[in-house]
Design a protein around this motif. Structure first.
Motif, PDB file in Angstrom:
ATOM      1  N   MET A   8     -49.254  73.773 129.614  1.00  0.00           N
ATOM      2  CA  MET A   8     -48.492  74.027 128.399  1.00  0.00           C
ATOM      3  C   MET A   8     -49.376  74.786 127.429  1.00  0.00           C
ATOM      4  O   MET A   8     -50.528  74.447 127.247  1.00  0.00           O
ATOM      5  CB  MET A   8     -48.086  72.708 127.759  1.00  0.00           C
ATOM      6  CG  MET A   8     -47.178  71.868 128.610  1.00  0.00           C
ATOM      7  SD  MET A   8     -46.841  70.302 127.806  1.00  0.00           S
ATOM      8  CE  MET A   8     -47.954  69.263 128.713  1.00  0.00           C
ATOM      9  N   ALA A   9     -48.842  75.771 126.769  1.00  0.00           N
ATOM     10  CA  ALA A   9     -49.666  76.525 125.832  1.00  0.00           C
ATOM     11  C   ALA A   9     -48.812  77.039 124.689  1.00  0.00           C
ATOM     12  O   ALA A   9     -47.656  77.349 124.843  1.00  0.00           O
ATOM     13  CB  ALA A   9     -50.329  77.692 126.548  1.00  0.00           C
ATOM     14  N   ASP A  10     -49.435  77.098 123.499  1.00  0.00           N
ATOM     15  CA  ASP A  10     -48.824  77.869 122.441  1.00  0.00           C
ATOM     16  C   ASP A  10     -49.602  79.174 122.394  1.00  0.00           C
ATOM     17  O   ASP A  10     -50.226  79.533 123.375  1.00  0.00           O
ATOM     18  CB  ASP A  10     -48.781  77.088 121.114  1.00  0.00           C
ATOM     19  CG  ASP A  10     -50.148  76.630 120.635  1.00  0.00           C
ATOM     20  OD1 ASP A  10     -50.198  75.593 119.993  1.00  0.00           O
ATOM     21  OD2 ASP A  10     -51.162  77.304 120.902  1.00  0.00           O
ATOM     22  N   THR A  64     -54.366  75.960 124.530  1.00  0.00           N
ATOM     23  CA  THR A  64     -53.789  75.266 125.667  1.00  0.00           C
ATOM     24  C   THR A  64     -53.946  73.773 125.462  1.00  0.00           C
ATOM     25  O   THR A  64     -54.964  73.313 124.952  1.00  0.00           O
ATOM     26  CB  THR A  64     -54.513  75.691 126.963  1.00  0.00           C
ATOM     27  OG1 THR A  64     -54.363  77.098 127.115  1.00  0.00           O
ATOM     28  CG2 THR A  64     -53.945  74.993 128.171  1.00  0.00           C
ATOM     29  N   THR A  65     -52.944  72.992 125.865  1.00  0.00           N
ATOM     30  CA  THR A  65     -53.010  71.537 125.794  1.00  0.00           C
ATOM     31  C   THR A  65     -53.032  70.974 127.203  1.00  0.00           C
ATOM     32  O   THR A  65     -52.215  71.350 128.037  1.00  0.00           O
ATOM     33  CB  THR A  65     -51.796  70.968 125.027  1.00  0.00           C
ATOM     34  OG1 THR A  65     -51.805  71.487 123.692  1.00  0.00           O
ATOM     35  CG2 THR A  65     -51.855  69.451 124.963  1.00  0.00           C
ATOM     36  N   LEU A  66     -53.989  70.084 127.434  1.00  0.00           N
ATOM     37  CA  LEU A  66     -54.097  69.391 128.708  1.00  0.00           C
ATOM     38  C   LEU A  66     -53.821  67.917 128.452  1.00  0.00           C
ATOM     39  O   LEU A  66     -54.594  67.252 127.762  1.00  0.00           O
ATOM     40  CB  LEU A  66     -55.503  69.578 129.294  1.00  0.00           C
ATOM     41  CG  LEU A  66     -55.778  68.857 130.602  1.00  0.00           C
ATOM     42  CD1 LEU A  66     -54.921  69.438 131.726  1.00  0.00           C
ATOM     43  CD2 LEU A  66     -57.258  68.940 130.946  1.00  0.00           C
ATOM     44  N   ALA A  75     -59.504  73.136 134.184  1.00  0.00           N
ATOM     45  CA  ALA A  75     -58.848  73.966 133.163  1.00  0.00           C
ATOM     46  C   ALA A  75     -59.857  74.881 132.480  1.00  0.00           C
ATOM     47  O   ALA A  75     -59.579  76.063 132.251  1.00  0.00           O
ATOM     48  CB  ALA A  75     -58.154  73.073 132.138  1.00  0.00           C
ATOM     49  N   MET A 119     -60.517  79.394 131.934  1.00  0.00           N
ATOM     50  CA  MET A 119     -60.473  79.935 130.576  1.00  0.00           C
ATOM     51  C   MET A 119     -61.668  80.842 130.302  1.00  0.00           C
ATOM     52  O   MET A 119     -62.726  80.697 130.911  1.00  0.00           O
ATOM     53  CB  MET A 119     -60.452  78.784 129.564  1.00  0.00           C
ATOM     54  CG  MET A 119     -59.227  77.898 129.693  1.00  0.00           C
ATOM     55  SD  MET A 119     -59.327  76.396 128.717  1.00  0.00           S
ATOM     56  CE  MET A 119     -59.316  77.068 127.073  1.00  0.00           C
ATOM     57  N   SER A 121     -62.695  80.178 124.391  1.00  0.00           N
ATOM     58  CA  SER A 121     -61.324  79.661 124.338  1.00  0.00           C
ATOM     59  C   SER A 121     -61.349  78.167 124.096  1.00  0.00           C
ATOM     60  O   SER A 121     -62.291  77.476 124.476  1.00  0.00           O
ATOM     61  CB  SER A 121     -60.594  79.937 125.652  1.00  0.00           C
ATOM     62  OG  SER A 121     -60.495  81.315 125.884  1.00  0.00           O
ATOM     63  N   LEU A 145     -59.255  74.274 124.103  1.00  0.00           N
ATOM     64  CA  LEU A 145     -58.339  73.442 124.865  1.00  0.00           C
ATOM     65  C   LEU A 145     -58.180  72.118 124.132  1.00  0.00           C
ATOM     66  O   LEU A 145     -59.175  71.516 123.726  1.00  0.00           O
ATOM     67  CB  LEU A 145     -58.958  73.205 126.248  1.00  0.00           C
ATOM     68  CG  LEU A 145     -58.307  72.252 127.221  1.00  0.00           C
ATOM     69  CD1 LEU A 145     -56.989  72.847 127.727  1.00  0.00           C
ATOM     70  CD2 LEU A 145     -59.243  71.988 128.398  1.00  0.00           C
TER      71      LEU A 145
END
Length: 85
Positions: free
Chosen positions: A1-3, A7-9, A26, A30, A34, A36
């Motif tokens: 999932m990312a905006d 990125t959200t893990l 993850a 990247m 970046s 997370l």
């Protein structure tokens, strides 16, 4: 999932060592610099995530916990360092 750039893990429900293993995978995908967001409900992850990041050259900043006090979800903003995870 990312905006847009973050990125959200979500590794809630996973137990040690899986939150760190999934975070490492993850981070490898990247670019350096970046960030997370990592969410974990395993109490050991609150120790393992910053420890792994320190050892691997990444930055982990603890964010306010989510969820109820009796079952908190720890949240970290992890910024990938210059070296591979």
């Amino acid at each position: 999932m990312a905006d847009d750039a973050l990125t959200t893990l979500d590794v809630t429900g996973y137990r040690c060592p899986m939150p760190v293993i999934r975070m490492e995978a993850a981070l490898r995908r990247m670019a350096p610099g970046s960030s997370l967001i990592v969410r974990a409900d395993d109490p050991v992850a609150a120790l393992d995530i910053p420890h792994f990041c320190r050892e691997a050259g990444h930055e982990a900043r603890r964010q306010p916990d989510l969820g109820p006090a009796e079952r908190p979800i720890c949240v970290f903003l992890v910024t990938r360092g210059p070296n591979p995870a």
